[in-house]
Design a protein around this motif. Structure first.
Motif, PDB file in Angstrom:
ATOM      1  N   GLY A 149       0.826  -1.196   0.000  1.00 22.87           N
ATOM      2  CA  GLY A 149       0.000   0.000   0.000  1.00 22.87           C
ATOM      3  C   GLY A 149       0.862   1.247   0.000  1.00 22.87           C
ATOM      4  N   PRO A 150       0.607   2.170   0.945  1.00 25.08           N
ATOM      5  CA  PRO A 150       1.413   3.400   0.999  1.00 25.08           C
ATOM      6  C   PRO A 150       2.760   3.211   1.696  1.00 25.08           C
ATOM      7  N   TYR A 151       3.065   2.006   2.136  1.00 27.65           N
ATOM      8  CA  TYR A 151       4.258   1.765   2.943  1.00 27.65           C
ATOM      9  C   TYR A 151       5.337   1.033   2.149  1.00 27.65           C
ATOM     10  N   LEU A 152       6.549   1.224   2.588  1.00 30.26           N
ATOM     11  CA  LEU A 152       7.658   0.384   2.149  1.00 30.26           C
ATOM     12  C   LEU A 152       8.140  -0.371   3.380  1.00 30.26           C
ATOM     13  N   LEU A 153       8.118  -1.698   3.322  1.00 29.82           N
ATOM     14  CA  LEU A 153       8.622  -2.514   4.418  1.00 29.82           C
ATOM     15  C   LEU A 153      10.112  -2.709   4.193  1.00 29.82           C
ATOM     16  N   PHE A 154      10.888  -2.185   5.122  1.00 23.33           N
ATOM     17  CA  PHE A 154      12.340  -2.099   4.996  1.00 23.33           C
ATOM     18  C   PHE A 154      12.954  -2.915   6.117  1.00 23.33           C
ATOM     19  N   GLY A 155      13.628  -4.017   5.775  1.00 19.29           N
ATOM     20  CA  GLY A 155      14.077  -4.950   6.804  1.00 19.29           C
ATOM     21  C   GLY A 155      15.558  -5.257   6.761  1.00 19.29           C
ATOM     22  N   GLY A 156      16.023  -5.915   7.828  1.00 21.97           N
ATOM     23  CA  GLY A 156      17.421  -6.323   7.922  1.00 21.97           C
ATOM     24  C   GLY A 156      17.843  -6.487   9.367  1.00 21.97           C
ATOM     25  N   GLY A 157      19.157  -6.463   9.593  1.00 20.40           N
ATOM     26  CA  GLY A 157      19.678  -6.552  10.954  1.00 20.40           C
ATOM     27  C   GLY A 157      19.574  -7.920  11.573  1.00 20.40           C
ATOM     28  N   GLY A 158      19.578  -8.975  10.762  1.00 24.68           N
ATOM     29  CA  GLY A 158      19.404 -10.313  11.298  1.00 24.68           C
ATOM     30  C   GLY A 158      20.574 -10.780  12.164  1.00 24.68           C
ATOM     31  N   HIS A 159      20.283 -11.600  13.153  1.00 19.49           N
ATOM     32  CA  HIS A 159      21.304 -12.180  14.026  1.00 19.49           C
ATOM     33  C   HIS A 159      20.720 -13.402  14.723  1.00 19.49           C
ATOM     34  N   ARG A 160      21.594 -14.242  15.233  1.00 23.51           N
ATOM     35  CA  ARG A 160      21.147 -15.396  16.009  1.00 23.51           C
ATOM     36  C   ARG A 160      20.446 -14.899  17.271  1.00 23.51           C
ATOM     37  N   THR A 161      19.322 -15.521  17.595  1.00 18.88           N
ATOM     38  CA  THR A 161      18.615 -15.172  18.826  1.00 18.88           C
ATOM     39  C   THR A 161      19.556 -15.330  20.014  1.00 18.88           C
ATOM     40  N   GLY A 162      19.549 -14.339  20.894  1.00 15.58           N
ATOM     41  CA  GLY A 162      20.428 -14.363  22.057  1.00 15.58           C
ATOM     42  C   GLY A 162      21.775 -13.724  21.813  1.00 15.58           C
ATOM     43  N   GLU A 163      21.997 -13.180  20.611  1.00 19.97           N
ATOM     44  CA  GLU A 163      23.282 -12.550  20.295  1.00 19.97           C
ATOM     45  C   GLU A 163      23.060 -11.120  19.808  1.00 19.97           C
ATOM     46  N   ASN A 164      22.358 -10.358  20.629  1.00 18.84           N
ATOM     47  CA  ASN A 164      22.102  -8.945  20.314  1.00 18.84           C
ATOM     48  C   ASN A 164      22.370  -8.111  21.559  1.00 18.84           C
ATOM     49  N   LEU A 165      23.540  -8.304  22.136  1.00 20.87           N
ATOM     50  CA  LEU A 165      23.850  -7.717  23.442  1.00 20.87           C
ATOM     51  C   LEU A 165      23.893  -6.195  23.410  1.00 20.87           C
ATOM     52  N   LEU A 166      24.227  -5.609  22.271  1.00 22.63           N
ATOM     53  CA  LEU A 166      24.335  -4.147  22.187  1.00 22.63           C
ATOM     54  C   LEU A 166      23.095  -3.504  21.593  1.00 22.63           C
ATOM     55  N   GLY A 167      22.227  -4.279  20.955  1.00 24.38           N
ATOM     56  CA  GLY A 167      21.035  -3.709  20.342  1.00 24.38           C
ATOM     57  C   GLY A 167      21.386  -2.857  19.128  1.00 24.38           C
ATOM     58  N   GLY A 168      20.481  -1.934  18.790  1.00 30.78           N
ATOM     59  CA  GLY A 168      20.746  -0.975  17.729  1.00 30.78           C
ATOM     60  C   GLY A 168      20.276  -1.379  16.344  1.00 30.78           C
ATOM     61  N   GLN A 169      19.524  -2.463  16.211  1.00 33.86           N
ATOM     62  CA  GLN A 169      19.101  -2.901  14.877  1.00 33.86           C
ATOM     63  C   GLN A 169      18.084  -1.950  14.259  1.00 33.86           C
TER      64      GLN A 169
END
Length: 485
Positions: A254-274
């Motif tokens: 529709g009026p949106y663009l779904l923009f994705g990424g930042g994948g990582h193994r669950t439990g390995e995002n200690l710093l965040g920021g995605q």
């Protein structure tokens, strides 16, 4: 989305499907079309799990996979994988047309792009074409930046998965708010009663029964993130980057663009920021774009990149499973529904062998098996030996981490009111040590992907119960405790 009653009492049925996401509802839907008796048991609401977070690309463009499959599992099995997924794309088109399902279905092309892997892209095109897929090579895209090249798959599609799910669920026997706690032979034990079924289909994203099957030895989970943007250029088709650390995804709705990424193994995002990374990239391309919504999803990853669809185990007659869809849940859900329906109605399916959970592809699996073993060992043993960095009194508002609490290692989060929530760090699934996820304020298991909110409430399986936790309390900087209640 319509609501359905909770199960009560005791019942016998030909087939019971555990899990009300798109894989489970599709399986029940196709079995019902065959005139079979089937019911669905869902712990929450249908579509409330991973289905609601998908970007809903119905496609065979599963990354640079076809040259890999030819090399590691052989041309014939690679062909089975390719054609089964192409069949899934076609089946969506047929069902939506024949049953007049209003779900924003739109045919389009799907692209895999790269900024430097020109030869790898051309090899992928050759591999895909040799397997019968509609692929070609191009350097022209709609993206807001130039690319070295891209693999284009024509005749793919996108849709609204929850609108489709709503239509497919009509007329089915579905029970929501019904948690399956155990399965013994043909008996499904729930928190509200017992269902006996000749056939039991597990479509719970990650299998809830550890034994038999031992899927926890053969899979891990990964997270990815999506922004819904307005104020961007219009993009008609679907795109995924295949360069390491640059797998940005573009898909219109529709009026949106779904923009994705930042994948990582669950439990390995200690710093965040995605989410911040995605927004920063978006503003490089469209300086005045706006973030209208943001969410994340989780995917099961098998050791050879092929889903497990078929018999749950040789030792369990009548048990079936569909899991390990990687990041391609839409085509894999339809493929699993088609395959499992054929198993149950005893119809031969030429594509079944490659997806069999009992397969063993040594060349494709050896490295992944070793890695899974190392990650599990680290989180069983080494994480238990680490000394906590701080005590609860040192946590700032909005901060979580591993602490020492009353002489023990624990997880804690101080909310915006200053209340500290203390939970056990031991995952109730198989005992791995949980890691703090600052992106989503959750405790995540790096071994098998179970997730819990900061209060210890279960978010994602394979765990089936909440974390043990302490009563929330105010803990000041001088460690003085003031009971909340």
């Amino acid at each position: 989305m319509p609501s359905f009653p909770a199960f009560q009492g005791r019942k016998k049925v030909e087939t019971a499907v555990i899990g009300g996401g798109i894989a489970g509802i599709l399986t029940a839907y196709l079995l019902a079309l065959e005139g079979r008796e089937v019911l669905v048991l869902e712990a929450d609401r249908i579509g409330s799990g991973q289905t609601k977070g998908t970007t809903a690309k119905i496609t065979v463009s599963h990354g640079l996979i076809y040259q890999k499959l030819i090399r590691e599992v052989g041309r014939e099995q690679a062909r089975q994988y390719a054609l089964m997924n192409q069949t899934a794309v076609r089946k969506y088109r047929e069902l939506i047309k024949d049953h007049q399902i209003d779900c924003d279905f739109k045919e389009c092309s799907s692209y895999l792009y790269s900024n430097y892997q020109e030869e790898a892209l051309k090899e992928e095109v050759h591999a895909a074409q040799s397997l019968g897929l509609p692929a070609d090579y191009t350097s022209q895209t709609e993206l807001p930046f130039s690319v070295k090249g891209a693999v284009r798959y024509t005749g793919q599609a996108r849709f609204h998965p929850l609108k489709f799910l709503k239509a497919a669920a009509e007329g089915l026997e579905i029970y929501e708010q019904t948690l399956v706690t155990d399965v013994e032979r043909n008996k499904i034990i729930t928190d509200r009663g017992i269902v006996e079924a000749e056939n039991i289909v597990f479509t719970t994203h990650y299998p809830i029964m550890n034994r038999p099957g031992y899927y926890f030895l053969r899979m891990h989970q990964e997270r990815s993130y999506v922004l819904a943007l307005t104020g961007t250029d219009h993009i008609e088709d679907m795109y995924l980057g295949v360069d390491p650390n640059n797998g940005l995804s573009f898909r219109p709705y529709g009026p949106y663009l779904l923009f994705g990424g930042g994948g990582h193994r669950t439990g390995e995002n200690l710093l965040g920021g995605q989410y911040q990374m995605l927004e920063s990239n978006a503003r490089q391309y469209w300086g005045n774009c706006r973030v209208e919504s943001a969410w994340s999803a989780q995917d099961c990853m098998t050791i050879d990149s092929i889903p497990y669809i078929g018999y749950y185990s040789f030792s369990k007659t009548g048990w079936y499973v569909a899991t390990g869809f990687k990041k391609w849940g839409m085509s894999s859900s339809m493929a699993s529904a088609l395959l499992i329906t054929d198993y149950i109605i005893e119809k031969r399916n030429a594509f079944a062998h490659v997806f069999s959970p009992q397969r063993l592809h040594l060349k494709a699996s050896a490295k992944s098996l070793a890695k899974e073993g190392m990650v599990t060992a680290r989180n069983f043993v080494l994480e238990r030996m680490k000394i906590p960095d701080e005590e609860a009194a040192h946590l700032k508002k909005g901060q979580g981490g591993v602490i020492e609490y009353e002489g023990k290692k624990a997880g804690a989060y101080r909310d915006e009111k200053g209340i500290v929530h203390v939970v056990s760090l031991t995952c109730p699934h198989l005992g791995c040590i949980l890691q703090w996820n600052p992106e989503e304020l959750s405790w995540d298991c790096p071994c098998h992907g179970s997730r819990f909110d900061y209060k210890g409430n279960l978010i994602d399986n394979p765990a089936k119960e909440d974390l043990t936790h302490e009563k929330p309390e105010c803990i000041s900087g001088d460690k003085k405790k003031e009971e909340l209640f």
